[in-house]
Design a protein around this motif. Structure first.
Motif, PDB file in Angstrom:
ATOM      1  N   PHE B 437      -6.050   8.619  30.001  1.00 55.28           N
ATOM      2  CA  PHE B 437      -6.572   9.993  29.954  1.00 55.28           C
ATOM      3  C   PHE B 437      -6.081  10.781  28.751  1.00 55.28           C
ATOM      4  O   PHE B 437      -6.691  11.778  28.352  1.00 55.28           O
ATOM      5  CB  PHE B 437      -6.258  10.744  31.267  1.00 55.28           C
ATOM      6  N   ASP B 438      -4.940  10.372  28.140  1.00 56.20           N
ATOM      7  CA  ASP B 438      -4.441  11.117  26.975  1.00 56.20           C
ATOM      8  C   ASP B 438      -4.594  10.331  25.680  1.00 56.20           C
ATOM      9  O   ASP B 438      -4.034  10.706  24.646  1.00 56.20           O
ATOM     10  CB  ASP B 438      -2.988  11.544  27.186  1.00 56.20           C
ATOM     11  N   ASN B 439      -5.386   9.270  25.746  1.00 58.73           N
ATOM     12  CA  ASN B 439      -5.712   8.471  24.551  1.00 58.73           C
ATOM     13  C   ASN B 439      -4.472   8.048  23.760  1.00 58.73           C
ATOM     14  O   ASN B 439      -4.486   8.037  22.527  1.00 58.73           O
ATOM     15  CB  ASN B 439      -6.672   9.256  23.634  1.00 58.73           C
ATOM     16  N   ASP B 440      -3.395   7.706  24.492  1.00 58.59           N
ATOM     17  CA  ASP B 440      -2.172   7.305  23.787  1.00 58.59           C
ATOM     18  C   ASP B 440      -1.991   5.789  23.754  1.00 58.59           C
ATOM     19  O   ASP B 440      -0.935   5.296  23.374  1.00 58.59           O
ATOM     20  CB  ASP B 440      -0.949   7.973  24.438  1.00 58.59           C
ATOM     21  N   GLY B 441      -3.005   5.074  24.208  1.00 55.88           N
ATOM     22  CA  GLY B 441      -2.928   3.614  24.148  1.00 55.88           C
ATOM     23  C   GLY B 441      -2.227   2.998  25.334  1.00 55.88           C
ATOM     24  O   GLY B 441      -1.948   1.801  25.335  1.00 55.88           O
ATOM     25  N   ARG B 442      -1.947   3.777  26.352  1.00 57.59           N
ATOM     26  CA  ARG B 442      -1.331   3.237  27.563  1.00 57.59           C
ATOM     27  C   ARG B 442      -2.199   3.642  28.758  1.00 57.59           C
ATOM     28  O   ARG B 442      -2.622   4.801  28.849  1.00 57.59           O
ATOM     29  CB  ARG B 442       0.089   3.778  27.738  1.00 57.59           C
ATOM     30  N   LEU B 443      -2.389   2.693  29.647  1.00 59.23           N
ATOM     31  CA  LEU B 443      -3.305   2.945  30.762  1.00 59.23           C
ATOM     32  C   LEU B 443      -2.635   3.772  31.864  1.00 59.23           C
ATOM     33  O   LEU B 443      -1.519   3.465  32.295  1.00 59.23           O
ATOM     34  CB  LEU B 443      -3.787   1.617  31.352  1.00 59.23           C
ATOM     35  N   ASP B 444      -3.343   4.810  32.289  1.00 54.85           N
ATOM     36  CA  ASP B 444      -2.856   5.693  33.346  1.00 54.85           C
ATOM     37  C   ASP B 444      -3.710   5.465  34.602  1.00 54.85           C
ATOM     38  O   ASP B 444      -4.712   4.743  34.566  1.00 54.85           O
ATOM     39  CB  ASP B 444      -2.968   7.153  32.878  1.00 54.85           C
ATOM     40  N   VAL B 445      -3.315   6.119  35.672  1.00 54.20           N
ATOM     41  CA  VAL B 445      -4.037   5.933  36.935  1.00 54.20           C
ATOM     42  C   VAL B 445      -4.144   7.275  37.654  1.00 54.20           C
ATOM     43  O   VAL B 445      -3.144   8.006  37.756  1.00 54.20           O
ATOM     44  CB  VAL B 445      -3.288   4.943  37.865  1.00 54.20           C
ATOM     45  N   VAL B 446      -5.336   7.604  38.134  1.00 56.14           N
ATOM     46  CA  VAL B 446      -5.480   8.784  38.982  1.00 56.14           C
ATOM     47  C   VAL B 446      -5.741   8.301  40.404  1.00 56.14           C
ATOM     48  O   VAL B 446      -6.519   7.364  40.622  1.00 56.14           O
ATOM     49  CB  VAL B 446      -6.586   9.739  38.483  1.00 56.14           C
ATOM     50  N   ILE B 447      -5.077   8.929  41.354  1.00 56.71           N
ATOM     51  CA  ILE B 447      -5.142   8.475  42.750  1.00 56.71           C
ATOM     52  C   ILE B 447      -5.518   9.629  43.664  1.00 56.71           C
ATOM     53  O   ILE B 447      -4.949  10.716  43.568  1.00 56.71           O
ATOM     54  CB  ILE B 447      -3.773   7.900  43.187  1.00 56.71           C
ATOM     55  N   ASN B 448      -6.457   9.365  44.531  1.00 54.43           N
ATOM     56  CA  ASN B 448      -6.862  10.356  45.537  1.00 54.43           C
ATOM     57  C   ASN B 448      -6.034  10.112  46.795  1.00 54.43           C
ATOM     58  O   ASN B 448      -6.134   9.063  47.424  1.00 54.43           O
ATOM     59  CB  ASN B 448      -8.365  10.205  45.832  1.00 54.43           C
ATOM     60  N   ASN B 449      -5.185  11.068  47.143  1.00 53.85           N
ATOM     61  CA  ASN B 449      -4.310  10.937  48.322  1.00 53.85           C
ATOM     62  C   ASN B 449      -4.890  11.709  49.500  1.00 53.85           C
ATOM     63  O   ASN B 449      -5.281  12.857  49.365  1.00 53.85           O
ATOM     64  CB  ASN B 449      -2.921  11.498  48.016  1.00 53.85           C
ATOM     65  N   MET B 450      -4.890  11.068  50.641  1.00 52.12           N
ATOM     66  CA  MET B 450      -5.401  11.725  51.846  1.00 52.12           C
ATOM     67  C   MET B 450      -4.402  12.778  52.327  1.00 52.12           C
ATOM     68  O   MET B 450      -3.210  12.494  52.444  1.00 52.12           O
ATOM     69  CB  MET B 450      -5.627  10.669  52.919  1.00 52.12           C
ATOM     70  N   HIS B 451      -4.873  13.965  52.615  1.00 52.78           N
ATOM     71  CA  HIS B 451      -4.061  15.107  53.084  1.00 52.78           C
ATOM     72  C   HIS B 451      -3.045  15.590  52.056  1.00 52.78           C
ATOM     73  O   HIS B 451      -2.118  16.322  52.406  1.00 52.78           O
ATOM     74  CB  HIS B 451      -3.298  14.785  54.378  1.00 52.78           C
ATOM     75  N   ASP B 452      -3.182  15.166  50.833  1.00 55.88           N
ATOM     76  CA  ASP B 452      -2.251  15.592  49.778  1.00 55.88           C
ATOM     77  C   ASP B 452      -3.020  15.853  48.493  1.00 55.88           C
ATOM     78  O   ASP B 452      -4.192  15.476  48.380  1.00 55.88           O
ATOM     79  CB  ASP B 452      -1.213  14.490  49.507  1.00 55.88           C
ATOM     80  N   ALA B 453      -2.317  16.468  47.557  1.00 56.00           N
ATOM     81  CA  ALA B 453      -2.895  16.608  46.220  1.00 56.00           C
ATOM     82  C   ALA B 453      -2.937  15.234  45.565  1.00 56.00           C
ATOM     83  O   ALA B 453      -2.206  14.323  45.983  1.00 56.00           O
ATOM     84  CB  ALA B 453      -2.034  17.560  45.409  1.00 56.00           C
TER      85      ALA B 453
END
Lengths: 424, 560
Positions: B437-453
């Protein structure tokens, strides 16, 4: 008085006559199921009698009696028919009245009593039903009516009276579907009178007749549970501090999938009787299935090894060690364990399959096949065996064999598919 | 506000630094600092009466405004007890590691029992469109190209005739006509009014605990395939294509990939508690289901597992795509190794995935987190029964993630313990999307958490390894280039990846393909097999940049 006996009397009264009368009487016999026709025949006979025989007046009362009976029979039939019509329009109350009237008119009619008994059952009046059905059976001991009587006894709480009738029917009935129904009632009666052992004997027969019947399965569970409870209560009373108390608790918890609690009970067993064979193995299984600890497999491995200290030839524990090594990708150690189990007990299928899985991981298809074929001889319908045979045949390029194993696997899956109906 | 968030981000990033020379894959959750703070609603938090409350929602990394920076879409659910007005969220990337909620402005406010998300430019207009599945009516959001989306479900012919439980989804050009078609899995034929009560039968108990019922005992479903007819219209071809022939399954994660390397996309569906499905593309508009024979329907004992999320990757770099599938507790994840002919062997134990059997796995992916040329694995977890928290069974609703490092294609090593607090801390994770997501050459992960942010796992791994990201644009092929396969060759190393819609658990990864290059500063050859079958080669390409390749035109842009 029945139609047949009336005819017999009439025949006897005019014995010797060979002209017209007997022919009419024979017609009466043929028409005995049709009272109106019988009356017509008798009326046609009367003038002949009056004209040609002087003793004819003596026969007249008898003829009158027959006529009276025939008229009654007409009325009873009419009530029975009206009762049937009432039942068809779901009006059992009217049916009951009609049948009561039929019984009043002809108390010797087994059919009327039986039907009245059935209507009482429908009306939820088992005591009255039993009374009517008893009458029916006394008049004509029809086996089907006896079964209905047994059901009424059961419904009226008279289980002991029901049992002999149900037992007789269960033994003599030829049709499996009916036998299953009768047997299930019999089990319930035995259970109601506190005779679970007798119930168990019937359940075992029922499981041969209708193994997948949900009613049979339910009763099996109930009988076994009752027997289990009885034995357990007795054990608690007689040997409350024995290791067996913990053992049975552990097994019950295991059946409920309460693995952590079951493990606790197995530990109690080991405290009391540390040398008991098989307990470390079972504890290891509970640790693995409970999975509550981060290092469950290490803990389980330790228990398997303890089992082997007291019971070095336990192939279950040896294969358990193999499974843990396999799960941790320690293929050599896994193979060693499985091989040891196979050496000790060549017919032990889980070890053969475990060894085959190691060999499949190493793409040693031919060696894997050898073990799977051996396993297949022991357990030709074991899904894990057939599935891995399919994988190995594919690996060896034996497409036809792979396809055959695939088809067999699908058949097994279809057979084992649970037939679950959503709870309502 | 944003300034303080940036400061916090810098602080958390600086807090971790490798202690010695050993490179460790490491993440920090930057979601709060990045502005991802809205809780996902999904049924009861303490108890769940229906299975509908358990699945949770997906997440997407996609560039909706074509600015070269990944935006985030998160699917939200609903509740039988309220609040009912929870909406899905679109977050625009501010290009400074923070995001701005643009849901309302984009016209994406919508509440309901949202499930999965997948993206693709179905109308080939250059803007990535959005498809969201629901228990109820799935929705196609057409990207208008001006920062807004329009609900075109009805006009596109995607309106259903009854309530269905749409779960996974993926755009796929299955007939290679240049237009993206759409595959949707369905979970259960579910009606809350007819659903049995918790604890009311054997399928409503978990280790003696009364819990919501299913999926066993509930009626399974069939999957859907819609053919893109052009002109913004789809036609339901589920029956004609053979897709709906596989019935009575509990479909969840959808994975599209060319498993037999014949140039035609196949479709894999992870099924809960039943055999998973592999629809082999017969190249004539029809599919043949062959999951069992292909060896990717069951575990190594021939037993069905509770499949949830799915990912494809060539983890041993043999040139064939393998399958990762997450499962329920008491089951390890499945790792189906491709035998180089589109047939598989469950190799989870062989490659070291057998140890973690405690967790219920959902989102997952192959991703080269340390850019060493070998794809690693991240699995996000969370149980389905919140009732476990008070049951004393040693199990909990929130669970840690599992991070596996690929050791030279020989085995996977569990490195969760050193992956950072966001890996080891328990969460009720469901959908997970992978992208930089920040184009820095390292893979990030977005996670959808139940009942949480949500969680936003920002990769902090520091080493000297190089990388390359490749964005593709189809011309004769569909414009998103979904289905394109790229082979990245550096010296003796050859990696393959495909552009994919859908995947993981109900989620969408970045369309850009990320290749770790190890110590290679250049890529010798990029061999692109476009979805229409044409092949294009790009030679001598510098590392550590994001390149865009347009079909037939080679590299058209570079971003250092």
């Amino acid at each position: 008085m029945t139609t047949q006996s009336a005819i017999r009397n009439l025949k006897s009264a005019i014995e010797g006559n060979r002209y017209g009368i007997l022919a009419a009487v024979d017609r009466l016999a043929a028409d005995c199921r049709n009272p109106q026709s019988a009356i017509r025949n008798l009326q046609s006979v009367r003038p002949v009698l009056q004209r040609r025989w002087r003793w004819a007046p003596a026969v007249a009362p008898l003829l009158g009696a027959v006529l009276l009976w025939a008229q009654k029979d007409i009325d009873v039939r009419a009530h029975l028919e009206r009762a049937e019509q009432a039942l068809q329009r779901s009006d059992p109350e009217t049916a009951r009245k009609e049948l009561q009237e039929a019984v009043r008119l002809n108390p010797s009619s087994a059919e009327a009593h039986a039907r009245l008994g059935m209507v009482y059952r429908k009306l939820g009046m088992p005591a009255q039903a039993a009374e009517s059905l008893e009458q029916a059976v006394r008049l004509e001991p029809d086996p089907r009516v006896k079964v209905l009587l047994a059901f009424s006894y059961k419904e009226a709480g008279r289980h002991r009276d029901a049992i002999p009738l149900l037992e007789a029917s269960f033994e003599s009935e030829q049709k499996d579907s009916l036998r299953s129904v009768v047997g299930q009632h019999l089990v319930e009666c035995h259970m109601a009178v506190g005779a679970p052992e007798q119930a168990l004997a019937v359940v075992q027969k029922l499981r041969q007749i209708a193994p997948d019947d949900p009613g049979v399965l339910y009763l099996s569970s109930k009988v076994y549970l009752t027997l289990w409870n009885g034995a357990f209560q007795r054990m608690m009373a007689k040997a409350p501090d024995s290791y067996q108390v913990h053992l049975i608790r552990a097994e019950a918890l295991e059946a409920q999938e309460k693995f952590a609690e079951a493990a606790g009970e197995y530990r109690q067993v080991l405290k009391i009787a540390p040398q008991t064979a098989g307990i470390h193995y079972r504890l290891a299984r509970m640790i693995l299935r409970g999975g509550a600890s981060g290092d469950a497999d290490q803990e389980a491995l330790a228990e398997f090894r303890k089992e082997l200290e007291t019971n070095p030839g336990d192939v279950h524990a040896i294969a358990g060690v193999g499974e843990i090594h396999l799960g941790r990708n320690r293929l050599e150690e896994a193979a060693r364990s499985f091989q040891q189990a196979v050496s000790l007990q060549p017919g032990y299928v889980p070890a053969r399959v475990g060894l085959a899985k190691v060999l499949i991981a190493e793409k040693q298809w031919s060696n894997a096949l050898e073990h799977l074929e051996a396993a297949s001889k022991q357990a030709p319908d074991e899904e894990a065996v057939v599935y891995n045979l399919m994988i190995v045949y594919r690996g060896l390029g034996r497409s036809d064999d792979a396809r055959r194993a695939f088809e067999q696997f699908q058949r097994l899956k279809e057979q084992s598919r649970p037939k679950v109906t959503p709870p309502q | 506000m944003i300034r303080s968030a940036r400061f916090l981000l810098l602080l958390t990033s600086a807090a971790w630094w490798p202690a010695g020379g050993q490179v460790e894959i490491h993440f920090v959750d930057v979601a709060p600092a990045a502005g991802l703070t809205v809780k996902t609603v999904f049924g009861g938090e303490k108890t769940k009466r229906y299975i509908l409350e358990t699945t949770g929602g997906g997440a997407a990394f996609f560039d909706y405004d074509n600015d070269g920076w990944l935006d985030i879409f998160l699917v939200n659910g609903s509740s039988f007890e309220g609040p009912f007005a929870a909406t899905n969220h679109l977050y625009r990337n501010n290009r400074d590691r923070t995001f701005q909620d643009v849901t309302a402005r984009a016209g994406l406010e919508r509440s309901g029992w949202g499930q999965g998300v997948c993206t693709g430019d179905y109308d080939n207009d250059g803007d990535t469109d959005l498809f969201v599945t629901y228990w109820g009516q799935n929705v196609l959001h057409r990207n208008s190209g001006d920062g807004t989306f329009a609900d075109v479900t009805q006009a596109a012919g995607l309106k259903g005739s009854r309530v269905r439980w749409g779960s996974g989804c993926a755009f796929v050009d299955y007939d290679r006509d240049g237009w993206l078609d759409l595959f949707v899995s369905n979970y259960i034929d579910f009606d809350p009014k007819a659903a049995p009560e918790p604890g009311s039968g054997p399928t409503c108990l978990f280790r003696g605990l009364a819990v919501n019922c299913g999926p066993r005992g509930l009626k399974g479903e069939t999957n859907l395939l819609f053919h893109n007819q052009g002109g913004g219209r789809f036609e339901d071809v589920s029956e004609r294509s053979g897709i709906s022939r596989a019935s009575g399954h509990y479909g969840l994660g959808v994975l599209v990939a060319d498993f037999d390397s014949d140039g035609w996309p196949d479709i894999y569906v992870a099924n809960d508690r039943s055999a998973s499905l592999l629809f082999h593309n017969r190249r004539d508009g029809t599919f043949e289901e062959m999951g069992i024979f292909a060896g990717c329907a069951f575990d190594a004992d021939g037993k069905a597992t509770a499949g949830m999320g799915v990912a494809a990757g060539d983890f041993d770099r043999d040139g064939w795509l393998d399958i990762l599938k997450t499962n329920f507790s008491d089951e390890s994840a499945s790792l189906y190794h491709n035998r180089r002919d589109g047939l598989f062997v469950d190799s989870a134990l062989r490659w070291g995935l057998g140890r973690n059997r405690k967790w219920v796995g959902w989102g997952c992916g192959f991703a080269d987190f340390d850019n060493d040329r070998w794809p690693d694995i991240l699995i996000v977890n969370g149980h389905v029964f919140p009732e476990l928290d008070d049951a004393g069974l040693g199990l909990s609703f929130r669970q840690p993630k599992v991070l596996y490092h690929n050791i030279g294609g020989e085995r996977f090593e569990d490195v969760s313990a050193t992956g950072g607090a966001v890996i080891t801390s328990p969460a009720s994770a469901r959908g997970a999307a992978f992208g930089d997501f920040d184009n820095d050459g390292r893979l990030d992960v977005v996670i959808n958490n139940m009942h949480d942010a949500p969680s936003l796992l920002h990769a902090q791994t520091r080493n000297q390894n190089h990388w390359l990201q490749v964005r593709l644009e189809g011309v004769q092929s569909n414009r998103s280039a979904v289905g394109a396969r790229v082979a990245c060759v550096t010296g003796k190393f050859r990696q393959i990846q495909e552009v994919r819609s859908g995947g993981s658990f109900f989620s969408q990864d970045d369309f850009r393909l990320h290749f770790g290059l190890g110590d290679a500063r250049r890529v010798d050859v990029l061999e692109i097999r476009w979805p229409d079958g044409s092949v294009e080669r790009v030679v001598d390409c510098d590392a550590d940049q994001i390149i865009s390749v347009k079909q037939g035109s080679g590299i058209v842009s570079r971003k250092p």
